[in-house]
Design an enzyme around this catalytic site. Structure first.
Site, PDB file in Angstrom:
ATOM      1  N   GLU A  23       1.036  -1.320   0.144  1.00 26.18           N
ATOM      2  CA  GLU A  23       0.075  -0.009  -0.216  1.00 26.18           C
ATOM      3  C   GLU A  23       0.903   1.173  -0.165  1.00 26.18           C
ATOM      4  O   GLU A  23       1.801   1.273   0.750  1.00 26.18           O
ATOM      5  CB  GLU A  23      -0.891  -0.029   1.388  1.00 26.18           C
ATOM      6  CG  GLU A  23      -1.690   1.145   1.439  1.00 26.18           C
ATOM      7  CD  GLU A  23      -2.631   1.617   0.053  1.00 26.18           C
ATOM      8  OE1 GLU A  23      -3.488   0.769  -0.256  1.00 26.18           O
ATOM      9  OE2 GLU A  23      -2.337   2.833  -0.418  1.00 26.18           O
ATOM     10  N   ARG A  24       0.473   2.136  -0.680  1.00 25.02           N
ATOM     11  CA  ARG A  24       1.343   3.306  -0.912  1.00 25.02           C
ATOM     12  C   ARG A  24       1.164   4.259   0.142  1.00 25.02           C
ATOM     13  O   ARG A  24       1.835   5.218   0.377  1.00 25.02           O
ATOM     14  CB  ARG A  24       1.216   4.223  -2.479  1.00 25.02           C
ATOM     15  CG  ARG A  24      -0.252   4.497  -2.525  1.00 25.02           C
ATOM     16  CD  ARG A  24      -0.626   5.351  -3.783  1.00 25.02           C
ATOM     17  NE  ARG A  24      -1.666   4.972  -4.475  1.00 25.02           N
ATOM     18  CZ  ARG A  24      -2.520   5.889  -5.375  1.00 25.02           C
ATOM     19  NH1 ARG A  24      -1.772   6.654  -5.895  1.00 25.02           N
ATOM     20  NH2 ARG A  24      -3.471   5.572  -5.577  1.00 25.02           N
ATOM     21  N   LEU A  51      -4.444   1.593   5.897  1.00 22.26           N
ATOM     22  CA  LEU A  51      -4.941   0.514   4.971  1.00 22.26           C
ATOM     23  C   LEU A  51      -6.492   0.856   4.501  1.00 22.26           C
ATOM     24  O   LEU A  51      -6.974   1.878   5.449  1.00 22.26           O
ATOM     25  CB  LEU A  51      -4.941  -0.848   5.578  1.00 22.26           C
ATOM     26  CG  LEU A  51      -3.527  -1.248   5.813  1.00 22.26           C
ATOM     27  CD1 LEU A  51      -3.656  -2.874   6.632  1.00 22.26           C
ATOM     28  CD2 LEU A  51      -2.558  -1.622   4.675  1.00 22.26           C
ATOM     29  N   LYS A 109     -20.027   8.568   4.698  1.00 24.23           N
ATOM     30  CA  LYS A 109     -21.482   8.168   5.621  1.00 24.23           C
ATOM     31  C   LYS A 109     -21.335   8.842   7.085  1.00 24.23           C
ATOM     32  O   LYS A 109     -22.502   9.099   7.623  1.00 24.23           O
ATOM     33  CB  LYS A 109     -21.318   6.841   5.778  1.00 24.23           C
ATOM     34  CG  LYS A 109     -22.380   5.959   4.558  1.00 24.23           C
ATOM     35  CD  LYS A 109     -21.754   6.358   3.378  1.00 24.23           C
ATOM     36  CE  LYS A 109     -22.388   6.398   1.982  1.00 24.23           C
ATOM     37  NZ  LYS A 109     -21.294   6.596   1.020  1.00 24.23           N
ATOM     38  N   GLY A 128       3.920   0.297  -5.293  1.00 23.17           N
ATOM     39  CA  GLY A 128       4.739  -0.793  -6.102  1.00 23.17           C
ATOM     40  C   GLY A 128       4.213  -0.904  -7.523  1.00 23.17           C
ATOM     41  O   GLY A 128       3.327  -0.387  -8.281  1.00 23.17           O
ATOM     42  N   ILE A 175     -24.186   9.617  -7.801  1.00 20.90           N
ATOM     43  CA  ILE A 175     -24.362   9.138  -6.311  1.00 20.90           C
ATOM     44  C   ILE A 175     -23.316  10.026  -5.524  1.00 20.90           C
ATOM     45  O   ILE A 175     -23.950  10.578  -4.516  1.00 20.90           O
ATOM     46  CB  ILE A 175     -23.628   7.705  -6.062  1.00 20.90           C
ATOM     47  CG1 ILE A 175     -25.124   6.865  -6.847  1.00 20.90           C
ATOM     48  CG2 ILE A 175     -24.176   7.431  -4.557  1.00 20.90           C
ATOM     49  CD1 ILE A 175     -25.010   5.241  -6.787  1.00 20.90           C
ATOM     50  N   GLY A 200     -17.043  11.118 -12.093  1.00 25.16           N
ATOM     51  CA  GLY A 200     -16.748   9.750 -12.176  1.00 25.16           C
ATOM     52  C   GLY A 200     -15.144   9.273 -11.754  1.00 25.16           C
ATOM     53  O   GLY A 200     -14.615  10.134 -11.354  1.00 25.16           O
ATOM     54  N   ASP A 236     -12.303  -2.037  -8.289  1.00 27.68           N
ATOM     55  CA  ASP A 236     -12.507  -0.985  -9.269  1.00 27.68           C
ATOM     56  C   ASP A 236     -11.706  -0.984 -10.667  1.00 27.68           C
ATOM     57  O   ASP A 236     -12.042  -0.737 -11.819  1.00 27.68           O
ATOM     58  CB  ASP A 236     -12.083   0.483  -8.638  1.00 27.68           C
ATOM     59  CG  ASP A 236     -13.260   0.814  -7.938  1.00 27.68           C
ATOM     60  OD1 ASP A 236     -14.058   0.009  -7.547  1.00 27.68           O
ATOM     61  OD2 ASP A 236     -13.071   2.029  -7.353  1.00 27.68           O
ATOM     62  N   HIS A 281     -44.966  -5.888  11.314  1.00 26.15           N
ATOM     63  CA  HIS A 281     -45.587  -4.503  11.261  1.00 26.15           C
ATOM     64  C   HIS A 281     -45.417  -3.658  12.330  1.00 26.15           C
ATOM     65  O   HIS A 281     -45.584  -4.233  13.536  1.00 26.15           O
ATOM     66  CB  HIS A 281     -47.237  -4.848  11.000  1.00 26.15           C
ATOM     67  CG  HIS A 281     -48.110  -3.647  10.781  1.00 26.15           C
ATOM     68  ND1 HIS A 281     -48.110  -2.965   9.921  1.00 26.15           N
ATOM     69  CD2 HIS A 281     -48.839  -3.039  11.957  1.00 26.15           C
ATOM     70  CE1 HIS A 281     -49.066  -2.030  10.006  1.00 26.15           C
ATOM     71  NE2 HIS A 281     -49.372  -2.023  11.233  1.00 26.15           N
TER      72      HIS A 281
HETATM   73  P1  FAD Z   1      -9.525   1.200  -3.831  1.00 19.33           P
HETATM   74  O1  FAD Z   1     -10.314   1.488  -2.729  1.00 19.33           O
HETATM   75  O2  FAD Z   1      -9.222   2.170  -4.805  1.00 19.33           O
HETATM   76  O3  FAD Z   1      -8.197   0.975  -3.184  1.00 19.33           O
HETATM   77  C1  FAD Z   1      -6.807   0.693  -4.090  1.00 19.33           C
HETATM   78  C2  FAD Z   1      -5.679   0.839  -3.217  1.00 19.33           C
HETATM   79  O4  FAD Z   1      -4.438   0.645  -3.854  1.00 19.33           O
HETATM   80  C3  FAD Z   1      -5.405   2.404  -2.682  1.00 19.33           C
HETATM   81  O5  FAD Z   1      -5.147   2.281  -1.362  1.00 19.33           O
HETATM   82  C4  FAD Z   1      -4.175   2.895  -3.379  1.00 19.33           C
HETATM   83  O6  FAD Z   1      -3.367   3.749  -2.699  1.00 19.33           O
HETATM   84  C5  FAD Z   1      -3.487   1.419  -3.505  1.00 19.33           C
HETATM   85  N1  FAD Z   1      -2.558   1.342  -4.791  1.00 19.33           N
HETATM   86  C6  FAD Z   1      -3.081   1.871  -5.888  1.00 19.33           C
HETATM   87  N2  FAD Z   1      -1.806   1.424  -6.841  1.00 19.33           N
HETATM   88  C7  FAD Z   1      -0.960   1.102  -6.012  1.00 19.33           C
HETATM   89  C8  FAD Z   1       0.569   0.905  -6.108  1.00 19.33           C
HETATM   90  N3  FAD Z   1       1.024   0.953  -7.354  1.00 19.33           N
HETATM   91  N4  FAD Z   1       1.536   0.691  -5.106  1.00 19.33           N
HETATM   92  C9  FAD Z   1       0.863   0.673  -3.733  1.00 19.33           C
HETATM   93  N5  FAD Z   1      -0.392   1.188  -3.758  1.00 19.33           N
HETATM   94  C10 FAD Z   1      -1.419   1.535  -4.727  1.00 19.33           C
HETATM   95  N6  FAD Z   1     -18.722   2.284  -2.812  1.00 19.33           N
HETATM   96  C11 FAD Z   1     -19.709   1.478  -2.133  1.00 19.33           C
HETATM   97  O7  FAD Z   1     -19.949   0.350  -2.365  1.00 19.33           O
HETATM   98  N7  FAD Z   1     -20.495   2.259  -1.225  1.00 19.33           N
HETATM   99  C12 FAD Z   1     -20.327   3.434  -0.951  1.00 19.33           C
HETATM  100  O8  FAD Z   1     -20.989   4.255  -0.226  1.00 19.33           O
HETATM  101  C13 FAD Z   1     -19.224   4.380  -1.701  1.00 19.33           C
HETATM  102  N8  FAD Z   1     -18.956   5.686  -1.214  1.00 19.33           N
HETATM  103  C14 FAD Z   1     -17.981   6.332  -2.151  1.00 19.33           C
HETATM  104  C15 FAD Z   1     -17.788   7.651  -1.877  1.00 19.33           C
HETATM  105  C16 FAD Z   1     -16.856   8.266  -2.389  1.00 19.33           C
HETATM  106  C17 FAD Z   1     -16.845   9.788  -2.094  1.00 19.33           C
HETATM  107  C18 FAD Z   1     -15.923   7.673  -3.361  1.00 19.33           C
HETATM  108  C19 FAD Z   1     -14.698   8.295  -3.884  1.00 19.33           C
HETATM  109  C20 FAD Z   1     -16.076   6.077  -3.670  1.00 19.33           C
HETATM  110  C21 FAD Z   1     -17.140   5.590  -2.958  1.00 19.33           C
HETATM  111  N9  FAD Z   1     -17.405   4.188  -3.183  1.00 19.33           N
HETATM  112  C22 FAD Z   1     -18.267   3.531  -2.466  1.00 19.33           C
HETATM  113  C23 FAD Z   1     -16.544   3.474  -4.160  1.00 19.33           C
HETATM  114  C24 FAD Z   1     -15.394   2.717  -3.360  1.00 19.33           C
HETATM  115  O9  FAD Z   1     -14.653   3.542  -2.569  1.00 19.33           O
HETATM  116  C25 FAD Z   1     -14.595   1.833  -4.246  1.00 19.33           C
HETATM  117  O10 FAD Z   1     -15.638   1.098  -5.272  1.00 19.33           O
HETATM  118  C26 FAD Z   1     -13.591   0.951  -3.473  1.00 19.33           C
HETATM  119  O11 FAD Z   1     -12.950   1.516  -2.669  1.00 19.33           O
HETATM  120  C27 FAD Z   1     -12.971   0.027  -4.488  1.00 19.33           C
HETATM  121  O12 FAD Z   1     -12.018  -0.724  -3.782  1.00 19.33           O
HETATM  122  P2  FAD Z   1     -10.828  -1.217  -4.622  1.00 19.33           P
HETATM  123  O13 FAD Z   1     -10.142  -2.253  -3.485  1.00 19.33           O
HETATM  124  O14 FAD Z   1     -10.965  -1.818  -5.880  1.00 19.33           O
HETATM  125  O15 FAD Z   1      -9.866  -0.137  -4.586  1.00 19.33           O
END
Ligand code: FAD
Length: 467
Positions: free
Chosen positions: A36-37, A41, A54, A117, A185, A272, A313, A445
């Site tokens: 993790e960068r 966590l 939230k 990484g 959203i 987005g 994502d 109910h």
């Molecule tokens: P991420 O959470 O994006 O985590 C990726 C991690 O990888 C990060 O910590 C990043 O620093 C690390 N990383 C990336 N590349 C590197 C690298 N090369 N070296 C080291 N570390 C690296 N989703 C919901 O389901 N419910 C919600 O209510 C909701 N609310 C949201 C509100 C906001 C304002 C935002 C922006 C998003 C919201 N989301 C919500 C979306 C949700 O945050 C994401 O879908 C989710 O975090 C995706 O998880 P992930 O594990 O794919 O990646």
């Protein structure tokens, strides 16, 4: 200085996808390294996404509920907003959860490597951290690198008055006039927080409805309910932003565009997110990344390189935490030798706005596009005792059934607590439940959940007289 580590599984990124994969792999007896960068966590979701938003929405809800009490005979007076304390509350919530994750990693002996990484080959990642480079040599990798905010070229993002969702969550102050660019959203959730705290919030959306993925009838109810909260500009776009000393002057185009320039104190850009696939030198491991930055995966979450998996994502829509978590579990289990695939029938979507907007399974629009033989049953909350007793009758519960078999194909709820209620519809879709299963289930109910059973009964023809 360079360190070398050897591990069975390396997980790149510690968001909901990454930590879920790492913990499941460790629970299955594998040796795991999590890269993790950032210093905490939890990724976007815990640090700058789901959780802090939230926490702030909770504050907004209590303020709104207290104000609403005035019409039922209880007046609390004008709320005194202490922005620093609100920020502190949000940070405490985030800290509790990210700290909890660190503890869970330690308990499972998941090794955390801090730093950025990048792949250096099909079995190695170099991590640039404060203490130099660590090379992680792995048997299997799970890419969980997440996504980043999208910016628009004509928006002066370097101006501190232009915020992205991360900046908006910092809650530096409450602007007088705020423009939310994007009626999805995230924009609506943050707009809700700022409007309750006292900002005049305008929302501009290019599509002809807010939250374009949701059904039009659901969004019509929302749009009507928030007409006093937001100044809405649908079918309209921003074409220029002129940053002047006394404010950001915005030019609009489209159906509801105001004439000339309009001045705002702050703009939140919520148009987005883009996947982080291009940041990790995936090509050095032979992993294909498409031009947008997404990584294609199989239903086992394998990339085109058999021992490298990708989740969350970075693999595609919907970009939601719960999707990432489930994908993480599947990837970890497949690596451990278990037979598992990611093939959900449905993934819930929720906007935690006021009222909440929630849907799962096929929407009515999708059912039409797919040419399904379906029928819709709507239960308006004007007929719900609980909604009436809560003074929130604007909501409705909508179920979509296969016309012949009566199976639940999907559903949507708009109203207070819609997000908490949605699970029942998701379960019905996943289990292949039909209208009889749902209608014969005795719902307590008076609950808002009763409306789900009632919608099933409407489909079956046992309820006919509704307001
Ligand atoms: P991420 O959470 O994006 O985590 C990726 C991690 O990888 C990060 O910590 C990043 O620093 C690390 N990383 C990336 N590349 C590197 C690298 N090369 N070296 C080291 N570390 C690296 N989703 C919901 O389901 N419910 C919600 O209510 C909701 N609310 C949201 C509100 C906001 C304002 C935002 C922006 C998003 C919201 N989301 C919500 C979306 C949700 O945050 C994401 O879908 C989710 O975090 C995706 O998880 P992930 O594990 O794919 O990646």
């Amino acid at each position: 200085m360079s360190n070398d580590i050897k591990t069975q599984v390396v997980v790149l990124g510690s968001g909901p996808g990454g930590y879920s994969a790492a913990f499941r792999a460790a629970d299955l007896g594998l040796d795991v390294v999590l890269i993790e960068r950032y210093s905490t966590l939890g990724g976007v979701c815990l640090n700058v996404g789901c959780i802090p938003s939230k926490a702030l929405l909770h504050v907004a809800k209590v303020i709104d509920d207290a104000k609403e009490m005035a019409s039922h005979g209880v007046t609390f007076g004008e709320p005194q907003i202490d922005i620093e304390k609100i920020r502190g509350w949000k940070e405490k919530v985030v800290g509790q959860l990210t700290g909890g994750l660190a503890g869970m990693a330690k308990q499972r002996k998941v090794k955390i490597v801090n730093g950025f990484g990048k792949f250096t080959g099909p079995n190695s990642i170099a991590v640039e951290g404060e203490d130099g480079t660590t090379t992680v040599n792995f048997d299997n990798a799970i890419i969980a690198a997440g996504s980043s905010v999208v910016n628009l070229p004509f928006i002066p993002t370097e101006d501190p008055r232009v915020l992205d969702s991360t900046g908006a969550l910092e809650l530096e102050d409450v602007p007088g006039e705020m423009l939310v660019l994007g009626g999805g959203i995230i924009g609506l959730e943050m707009g809700t927080v700022y409007s309750t705290l006292g900002a005049n919030v305008s929302v501009v959306e290019f599509a002809d409805q807010l939250v374009p993925a949701a059904d039009a009838d659901i969004m019509k109810i929302y749009t009507k309910y928030v007409k006093n909260r937001f100044n809405l500009m649908l079918s309209t776009k921003v074409v220029a932003v002129d940053a002047k000393d006394d404010g950001l002057y915005v030019t609009f185009e489209g159906k509801n565009a105001p004439e000339g320039q309009v001045r705002y104190d702050k703009i939140l850009v919520a148009v987005g997110r883009k996947p982080n696939g291009h940041m990790i030198d995936a090509d050095k491991a032979g992993v294909n990344v498409d031009e947008r930055g997404f990584i294609n995966v199989t239903n086992e979450l394998r990339t085109n390189v058999n021992h490298i998996f990708a989740i969350g994502d970075v693999v595609g829509q919907p970009m939601l935490a719960h999707k990432a978590v489930h994908e993480g579990h599947v990837a970890a289990e497949v690596i451990s030798g278990k037979k598992h695939v990611f093939e959900p029938r449905c993934i819930p979507s929720i906007a935690y706005t006021d009222p909440e907007i929630a849907w799962v399974g096929v929407t009515e629009r999708e059912a039409k596009e797919q040419g399904l033989n379906f029928e819709v049953a709507n239960f308006p909350w004007a007929a719900s005792g609980r909604a009436i007793a809560s003074a929130r009758t604007e909501g409705k519960t909508k179920l979509i059934f296969d016309k012949e078999s009566g199976r639940v194909l999907g559903g949507a709820i708009i109203g207070i607590n819609a997000g908490e209620m949605l699970g029942e519809i998701g379960l019905a879709v996943e289990m292949g439940a039909d209208a009889e299963d749902v209608g014969l289930t005795i719902h307590a109910h008076p609950t808002l959940n009763e409306s789900i059973g009632m919608a099933a009964e409407i489909f079956e023809g046992s309820i006919t007289d509704l307001p």
